[in-house]
Design an enzyme around this catalytic site. Structure first.
Site, PDB file in Angstrom:
ATOM      1  N   ASP A   7       0.738  -1.079   0.082  1.00 46.80           N
ATOM      2  CA  ASP A   7       0.178   0.101   0.101  1.00 46.80           C
ATOM      3  C   ASP A   7       0.988   1.300  -0.025  1.00 46.80           C
ATOM      4  O   ASP A   7       1.747   1.425   1.057  1.00 46.80           O
ATOM      5  CB  ASP A   7      -0.651   0.086   1.333  1.00 46.80           C
ATOM      6  CG  ASP A   7      -2.105   1.158   1.279  1.00 46.80           C
ATOM      7  OD1 ASP A   7      -2.297   1.578   0.158  1.00 46.80           O
ATOM      8  OD2 ASP A   7      -2.006   1.771   2.357  1.00 46.80           O
ATOM      9  N   GLU A  68      -1.266  -1.157  -5.104  1.00 44.95           N
ATOM     10  CA  GLU A  68      -2.634  -0.481  -5.414  1.00 44.95           C
ATOM     11  C   GLU A  68      -2.254   0.297  -6.397  1.00 44.95           C
ATOM     12  O   GLU A  68      -1.218   1.190  -6.476  1.00 44.95           O
ATOM     13  CB  GLU A  68      -2.824   0.362  -4.061  1.00 44.95           C
ATOM     14  CG  GLU A  68      -4.287   0.946  -4.145  1.00 44.95           C
ATOM     15  CD  GLU A  68      -4.670   1.758  -3.040  1.00 44.95           C
ATOM     16  OE1 GLU A  68      -5.955   1.783  -2.687  1.00 44.95           O
ATOM     17  OE2 GLU A  68      -3.853   2.326  -2.109  1.00 44.95           O
ATOM     18  N   ASP A 141      -2.158   0.725   7.379  1.00 45.81           N
ATOM     19  CA  ASP A 141      -1.611   0.663   5.946  1.00 45.81           C
ATOM     20  C   ASP A 141      -0.893  -0.712   5.833  1.00 45.81           C
ATOM     21  O   ASP A 141      -0.961  -1.288   4.475  1.00 45.81           O
ATOM     22  CB  ASP A 141      -0.232   1.690   6.049  1.00 45.81           C
ATOM     23  CG  ASP A 141      -0.736   3.061   6.220  1.00 45.81           C
ATOM     24  OD1 ASP A 141      -1.109   3.841   5.067  1.00 45.81           O
ATOM     25  OD2 ASP A 141      -0.699   3.617   7.200  1.00 45.81           O
TER      26      ASP A 141
END
Length: 159
Positions: A7, A68, A141
């Site tokens: 992430d 991502e 996260d």
């Protein structure tokens, strides 16, 4: 299959390593965050992201990386800093010749909950459930990075 989920962020980059024996048997190996300090110059912060990610890669030897996609509805300043961190991450992965797969937030939500508008709490609960953890991974996260890895496993065709 060992999957490293990431992430991306400039202040915090979440990472999570999972091992998939099948779509139904996924084990968390380790997770955490790469932290950089805002007062430091940008180049130093990007170097930290690279160095710490390289250490994770060296230690856990992932076969694939799931990251991502850049999400453009966020504030432009956030997009710029995430984009720079993401660039350092993509370069590090590329230098290690590891296949990289990108997933948008909606795809990750569908892969974990079956619902593209799931909220953060639902996602964290599903990460905990999929990995049979006693508690939701912290910080957020790291949980998001584990969700990336699970998404890759759930969307990959198995032999």
């Amino acid at each position: 299959m060992i999957v490293l989920g990431i992430d991306p962020g400039l202040s915090l980059t979440g990472w999570g390593v999972v091992e998939a024996l099948s779509k139904d048997k996924i084990n968390a190996i380790q997770y955490g965050c790469i932290k950089t300090m805002p007062p430091a110059p940008l180049i130093e912060r990007l170097h930290t992201v690279h160095d710490e990610l390289q250490s994770v890669i060296n230690r856990y030897k992932p076969e694939v990386v799931a990251i991502e996609e850049l999400f453009f509805l966020k504030a432009s300043k956030t997009v710029a800093s995430v984009g720079q961190s993401r660039g350092a991450i993509v370069l590090t992965v590329s230098m290690n010749k590891i296949p990289l797969f990108e997933y948008n937030p909606r795809c990750v939500k569908i892969a974990l909950t079956g619902y593209g508008s799931a909220d953060k709490h639902q996602m964290q609960h599903m990460v905990k459930t999929f990995l049979k953890l006693k508690e939701i991974p912290k910080p957020d996260d790291a949980a998001d990075a584990l969700a990336m890895a699970i998404c890759h496993i759930n969307t990959t065709k198995w032999r």
